[in-house]
Design a protein around this motif. Structure first.
Motif, PDB file in Angstrom:
ATOM      1  N   UNK A  53       0.858  -1.192   0.000  1.00 39.38           N
ATOM      2  CA  UNK A  53       0.000   0.000   0.000  1.00 39.38           C
ATOM      3  C   UNK A  53       0.889   1.235   0.000  1.00 39.38           C
ATOM      4  N   UNK A  54       0.546   2.193  -0.860  1.00 41.18           N
ATOM      5  CA  UNK A  54       1.262   3.469  -0.922  1.00 41.18           C
ATOM      6  C   UNK A  54       0.255   4.609  -0.853  1.00 41.18           C
ATOM      7  N   UNK A  55       0.734   5.775  -0.450  1.00 41.22           N
ATOM      8  CA  UNK A  55      -0.119   6.964  -0.444  1.00 41.22           C
ATOM      9  C   UNK A  55       0.755   8.205  -0.482  1.00 41.22           C
ATOM     10  N   UNK A  56       0.285   9.192  -1.219  1.00 50.19           N
ATOM     11  CA  UNK A  56       0.910  10.517  -1.237  1.00 50.19           C
ATOM     12  C   UNK A  56      -0.199  11.521  -1.538  1.00 50.19           C
ATOM     13  N   UNK A  57      -0.320  12.504  -0.649  1.00 49.92           N
ATOM     14  CA  UNK A  57      -1.380  13.501  -0.765  1.00 49.92           C
ATOM     15  C   UNK A  57      -2.728  12.779  -0.834  1.00 49.92           C
ATOM     16  N   UNK A  58      -3.504  12.994  -1.902  1.00 49.66           N
ATOM     17  CA  UNK A  58      -4.810  12.345  -1.995  1.00 49.66           C
ATOM     18  C   UNK A  58      -4.807  11.162  -2.971  1.00 49.66           C
ATOM     19  N   UNK A  59      -3.625  10.623  -3.263  1.00 47.82           N
ATOM     20  CA  UNK A  59      -3.501   9.462  -4.148  1.00 47.82           C
ATOM     21  C   UNK A  59      -3.078   8.254  -3.319  1.00 47.82           C
ATOM     22  N   UNK A  60      -3.808   7.138  -3.475  1.00 45.50           N
ATOM     23  CA  UNK A  60      -3.518   5.909  -2.737  1.00 45.50           C
ATOM     24  C   UNK A  60      -3.526   4.744  -3.707  1.00 45.50           C
ATOM     25  N   UNK A  61      -2.762   3.718  -3.395  1.00 48.53           N
ATOM     26  CA  UNK A  61      -2.763   2.539  -4.235  1.00 48.53           C
ATOM     27  C   UNK A  61      -2.473   1.282  -3.444  1.00 48.53           C
TER      28      UNK A  61
END
Length: 85
Positions: A53-61
Motif C-alpha cells: 500500500x502506498x499513499x501521497x497527498x490524496x492518491x492511494x494505491x
C-alpha cells in the motif's frame, strides 16, 4: 502471487480497520518502489519486501486486489468510502 500478510509501516486512514498480519490477495507480480514516506504497508516474499500500500497527498494505491481479499479487502474499501464521503 497469492495470499500474504501485511506489515503496516505508517498509520493511514485507508488502513484504519487493518492490523499487522492481516492477509490480502496478490494476483500479479508487478511492484512499485515508493519512497519511505509514501510506503504504508508491505509484504515479505522470502527476503524481499514487496510494496503493498502506498499513499501521497490524496492518491492511494494497493498492490494487491482488495476485491479479492475477502473481509480484509472489504474493510479497506469501507475505509476508502468513509474517506471520500
Amino acid at each position: 502471487m497469492g495470499w500474504n500478510e501485511l506489515n503496516i509501516t505508517t498509520q493511514y486512514p485507508l488502513m484504519k480497520y487493518i492490523h499487522n498480519g492481516d492477509y490480502v490477495y496478490f494476483v500479479h507480480s508487478f511492484m512499485a518502489y515508493p519512497s519511505d514516506d509514501e510506503l504504508i504497508a508491505y509484504c515479505e516474499y522470502g527476503q524481499e519486501k514487496i510494496t503493498a500500500v502506498v499513499a501521497k497527498d490524496n492518491v492511494m494505491g494497493c498492490q494487491f486486489h482488495p476485491e479479492k481479499s475477502g473481509a480484509i479487502g472489504k474493510k479497506i474499501l469501507l475505509a476508502f468510502k468513509e474517506m471520500v464521503q
